[in-house]
Design a protein around this motif. Structure first.
Motif, PDB file in Angstrom:
ATOM      1  N   ALA A   1      20.116 -25.132  31.132  1.00 22.30           N
ATOM      2  CA  ALA A   1      20.139 -24.282  32.458  1.00 22.30           C
ATOM      3  C   ALA A   1      19.255 -25.246  33.297  1.00 22.30           C
ATOM      4  CB  ALA A   1      19.457 -22.797  32.397  1.00 22.30           C
ATOM      5  N   ASP A   2      19.440 -24.998  34.731  1.00 28.28           N
ATOM      6  CA  ASP A   2      18.800 -25.595  35.650  1.00 28.28           C
ATOM      7  C   ASP A   2      17.451 -25.284  35.769  1.00 28.28           C
ATOM      8  OD1 ASP A   2      21.445 -25.553  38.338  1.00 28.28           O
ATOM      9  OD2 ASP A   2      20.864 -26.646  36.505  1.00 28.28           O
ATOM     10  N   SER A   3      16.904 -24.146  35.480  1.00 31.67           N
ATOM     11  CA  SER A   3      15.510 -24.046  35.430  1.00 31.67           C
ATOM     12  C   SER A   3      15.000 -24.438  34.279  1.00 31.67           C
ATOM     13  CB  SER A   3      15.467 -22.290  35.027  1.00 31.67           C
ATOM     14  OG  SER A   3      15.949 -21.944  33.882  1.00 31.67           O
ATOM     15  N   ALA A   4      15.532 -25.034  33.371  1.00 38.28           N
ATOM     16  CA  ALA A   4      14.921 -25.600  32.062  1.00 38.28           C
ATOM     17  C   ALA A   4      15.036 -27.127  32.047  1.00 38.28           C
ATOM     18  CB  ALA A   4      15.691 -25.123  30.903  1.00 38.28           C
ATOM     19  N   LYS A   5      15.985 -27.787  33.052  1.00 41.94           N
ATOM     20  CA  LYS A   5      16.091 -29.134  32.899  1.00 41.94           C
ATOM     21  C   LYS A   5      14.693 -30.000  33.238  1.00 41.94           C
ATOM     22  CE  LYS A   5      20.961 -29.314  34.088  1.00 41.94           C
ATOM     23  NZ  LYS A   5      22.009 -29.520  35.003  1.00 41.94           N
ATOM     24  N   GLY A   6      14.637 -31.057  32.531  1.00 46.35           N
ATOM     25  CA  GLY A   6      13.354 -31.709  32.724  1.00 46.35           C
ATOM     26  C   GLY A   6      12.165 -31.095  32.268  1.00 46.35           C
ATOM     27  N   ARG A   7      12.200 -29.999  31.700  1.00 45.00           N
ATOM     28  CA  ARG A   7      11.080 -29.470  31.343  1.00 45.00           C
ATOM     29  C   ARG A   7      11.094 -28.885  29.986  1.00 45.00           C
ATOM     30  NH1 ARG A   7       8.849 -24.881  33.580  1.00 45.00           N
ATOM     31  NH2 ARG A   7      10.971 -24.062  33.826  1.00 45.00           N
ATOM     32  N   PHE A   8      12.216 -28.704  29.564  1.00 45.25           N
ATOM     33  CA  PHE A   8      12.254 -28.055  28.057  1.00 45.25           C
ATOM     34  C   PHE A   8      13.161 -28.860  27.322  1.00 45.25           C
ATOM     35  CE2 PHE A   8      12.129 -23.087  29.371  1.00 45.25           C
ATOM     36  CZ  PHE A   8      10.948 -23.508  29.992  1.00 45.25           C
ATOM     37  N   THR A   9      12.923 -28.930  25.843  1.00 44.07           N
ATOM     38  CA  THR A   9      13.748 -29.981  25.185  1.00 44.07           C
ATOM     39  C   THR A   9      14.041 -29.058  23.659  1.00 44.07           C
ATOM     40  OG1 THR A   9      12.632 -31.819  25.819  1.00 44.07           O
ATOM     41  CG2 THR A   9      13.904 -31.865  23.811  1.00 44.07           C
ATOM     42  N   ILE A  10      15.340 -29.149  23.494  1.00 46.29           N
ATOM     43  CA  ILE A  10      15.796 -28.400  21.999  1.00 46.29           C
ATOM     44  C   ILE A  10      16.279 -29.340  21.220  1.00 46.29           C
ATOM     45  CG2 ILE A  10      17.460 -26.859  21.247  1.00 46.29           C
ATOM     46  CD1 ILE A  10      18.117 -25.797  23.998  1.00 46.29           C
ATOM     47  N   PHE A  11      15.776 -29.280  19.986  1.00 42.18           N
ATOM     48  CA  PHE A  11      15.979 -30.266  18.815  1.00 42.18           C
ATOM     49  C   PHE A  11      16.149 -29.376  17.533  1.00 42.18           C
ATOM     50  CE2 PHE A  11      11.854 -30.709  17.470  1.00 42.18           C
ATOM     51  CZ  PHE A  11      10.787 -30.403  18.334  1.00 42.18           C
ATOM     52  N   LYS A  12      16.802 -30.252  16.442  1.00 40.92           N
ATOM     53  CA  LYS A  12      16.808 -29.376  15.270  1.00 40.92           C
ATOM     54  C   LYS A  12      16.019 -30.358  14.233  1.00 40.92           C
ATOM     55  CE  LYS A  12      21.438 -27.519  15.527  1.00 40.92           C
ATOM     56  NZ  LYS A  12      22.748 -27.582  14.999  1.00 40.92           N
ATOM     57  N   ASP A  13      15.779 -29.467  13.111  1.00 40.07           N
ATOM     58  CA  ASP A  13      15.111 -30.271  11.855  1.00 40.07           C
ATOM     59  C   ASP A  13      16.266 -29.580  10.908  1.00 40.07           C
ATOM     60  OD1 ASP A  13      14.417 -31.203   9.408  1.00 40.07           O
ATOM     61  OD2 ASP A  13      12.131 -30.862  10.251  1.00 40.07           O
ATOM     62  N   ASN A  14      17.426 -30.473  10.300  1.00 39.16           N
ATOM     63  CA  ASN A  14      18.073 -29.592   9.627  1.00 39.16           C
ATOM     64  C   ASN A  14      17.432 -29.478   8.155  1.00 39.16           C
ATOM     65  OD1 ASN A  14      20.249 -29.475  11.419  1.00 39.16           O
ATOM     66  ND2 ASN A  14      21.090 -31.471  11.195  1.00 39.16           N
ATOM     67  N   THR A  15      16.566 -30.260   7.797  1.00 37.90           N
ATOM     68  CA  THR A  15      16.095 -30.036   6.591  1.00 37.90           C
ATOM     69  C   THR A  15      15.277 -28.783   6.378  1.00 37.90           C
ATOM     70  OG1 THR A  15      13.939 -31.300   7.152  1.00 37.90           O
ATOM     71  CG2 THR A  15      15.831 -32.707   6.292  1.00 37.90           C
ATOM     72  N   LYS A  16      14.676 -28.290   7.390  1.00 41.12           N
ATOM     73  CA  LYS A  16      13.826 -27.085   7.396  1.00 41.12           C
ATOM     74  C   LYS A  16      14.798 -25.974   8.161  1.00 41.12           C
ATOM     75  CE  LYS A  16       9.496 -29.449   8.232  1.00 41.12           C
ATOM     76  NZ  LYS A  16       8.609 -29.760   8.999  1.00 41.12           N
ATOM     77  N   ASN A  17      16.360 -26.253   8.297  1.00 41.25           N
ATOM     78  CA  ASN A  17      16.997 -25.281   8.975  1.00 41.25           C
ATOM     79  C   ASN A  17      16.296 -24.727  10.024  1.00 41.25           C
ATOM     80  OD1 ASN A  17      19.719 -24.441   8.669  1.00 41.25           O
ATOM     81  ND2 ASN A  17      19.100 -22.409   7.476  1.00 41.25           N
ATOM     82  N   THR A  18      15.713 -25.236  11.002  1.00 43.92           N
ATOM     83  CA  THR A  18      14.861 -24.883  12.099  1.00 43.92           C
ATOM     84  C   THR A  18      15.303 -25.475  13.272  1.00 43.92           C
ATOM     85  OG1 THR A  18      13.373 -24.196  10.558  1.00 43.92           O
ATOM     86  CG2 THR A  18      12.807 -24.441  12.853  1.00 43.92           C
ATOM     87  N   VAL A  19      15.462 -24.678  14.347  1.00 44.16           N
ATOM     88  CA  VAL A  19      15.791 -25.311  15.585  1.00 44.16           C
ATOM     89  C   VAL A  19      14.595 -24.918  16.659  1.00 44.16           C
ATOM     90  CG1 VAL A  19      17.311 -25.023  17.730  1.00 44.16           C
ATOM     91  CG2 VAL A  19      18.298 -24.869  15.733  1.00 44.16           C
ATOM     92  N   TYR A  20      14.087 -26.153  17.639  1.00 44.57           N
ATOM     93  CA  TYR A  20      12.998 -25.854  18.144  1.00 44.57           C
ATOM     94  C   TYR A  20      13.308 -25.856  19.791  1.00 44.57           C
ATOM     95  CZ  TYR A  20      10.859 -27.359  13.809  1.00 44.57           C
ATOM     96  OH  TYR A  20      10.462 -27.268  12.484  1.00 44.57           O
ATOM     97  N   LEU A  21      12.582 -25.281  20.458  1.00 47.90           N
ATOM     98  CA  LEU A  21      12.448 -25.356  21.810  1.00 47.90           C
ATOM     99  C   LEU A  21      10.931 -25.674  22.442  1.00 47.90           C
ATOM    100  CD1 LEU A  21      13.766 -24.696  24.740  1.00 47.90           C
ATOM    101  CD2 LEU A  21      12.948 -22.295  24.452  1.00 47.90           C
ATOM    102  N   GLN A  22      10.920 -26.939  22.844  1.00 44.50           N
ATOM    103  CA  GLN A  22       9.479 -27.510  23.360  1.00 44.50           C
ATOM    104  C   GLN A  22       9.647 -27.093  24.927  1.00 44.50           C
ATOM    105  OE1 GLN A  22       6.958 -28.482  21.681  1.00 44.50           O
ATOM    106  NE2 GLN A  22       5.960 -28.739  23.428  1.00 44.50           N
ATOM    107  N   MET A  23       8.660 -26.602  25.381  1.00 44.84           N
ATOM    108  CA  MET A  23       8.531 -26.138  26.821  1.00 44.84           C
ATOM    109  C   MET A  23       7.308 -26.907  27.186  1.00 44.84           C
ATOM    110  SD  MET A  23       9.569 -22.339  26.461  1.00 44.84           S
ATOM    111  CE  MET A  23       8.273 -21.679  25.525  1.00 44.84           C
ATOM    112  N   THR A  24       7.549 -27.585  28.496  1.00 46.30           N
ATOM    113  CA  THR A  24       6.370 -28.163  29.269  1.00 46.30           C
ATOM    114  C   THR A  24       6.266 -27.672  30.842  1.00 46.30           C
ATOM    115  OG1 THR A  24       7.540 -30.299  29.742  1.00 46.30           O
ATOM    116  CG2 THR A  24       6.479 -30.277  27.450  1.00 46.30           C
TER     117      THR A  24
END
Length: 125
Positions: A61-84
Motif C-alpha cells: 500500500a502507498d502508506s507502506a512503500k519504502g518503509r515496510f518489507t515483506i519476506f518469507k522463510d519457507n524453511t520456517k513456514n513464516t512470513v515477516y513484515l519488517q517496518m522502519t
C-alpha cells in the motif's frame, strides 16, 4: 487445522523499527500469496502489503512503500513484515492472512479466508 500466529508486536518510538512474524501451521505458506493487514483505532482494516506465493513479487500500500518489507522463510513456514521509519499513524493491530483459493487481487481483503489473531503495534514519541 490451519492456524496463523502473529508475533513481534509491541511499543516502539516514532521513527523506530519493528519486525513482525507470522507462523503458519496446517499449510505451507510457500503455496499461497500472504497478505499483511492492519486496523488502527477507530478505523477499518486495511491492506499493508502482500508477497506472492513464489516470493517473486511483493506489493505494498502507498502508506507502506519504502518503509515496510515483506519476506518469507519457507524453511520456517513464516512470513515477516519488517517496518522502519514508523509513524504514530502506523499504530494498529497487524494481521497476516492468506486465501484458499488465492485472492483474485492482493488488495481484495474479503477473499483472504485464513487470518491470524493479530498483534498490537503501538508507535509513540
Amino acid at each position: 487445522q490451519v492456524q496463523l500466529v502473529e508475533s513481534g508486536g509491541g511499543y516502539v518510538q516514532t521513527g523506530g523499527s519493528l519486525g513482525l512474524a507470522c507462523f503458519a501451521s496446517g499449510r505451507a505458506l510457500s503455496e499461497y500469496p500472504i497478505g499483511w493487514f492492519r486496523q488502527g483505532p477507530g478505523q477499518e482494516r486495511e491492506v499493508v502489503g502482500c508477497i506472492s506465493f513464489a516470493d517473486i513479487m511483493t506489493y505494498y500500500a502507498d502508506s507502506a512503500k519504502g518503509r515496510f518489507t515483506i519476506f518469507k522463510d519457507n524453511t520456517k513456514n513464516t512470513v515477516y513484515l519488517q517496518m522502519t521509519s514508523l509513524k504514530d499513524e502506523d499504530t494498529a493491530v497487524y494481521y497476516c492472512a492468506f486465501g484458499d483459493p488465492p485472492p483474485s487481487a492482493w488488495r481484495h481483503e474479503a477473499e483472504y479466508t485464513f487470518w491470524g489473531q493479530g498483534t498490537q503495534v503501538t508507535v509513540s514519541s
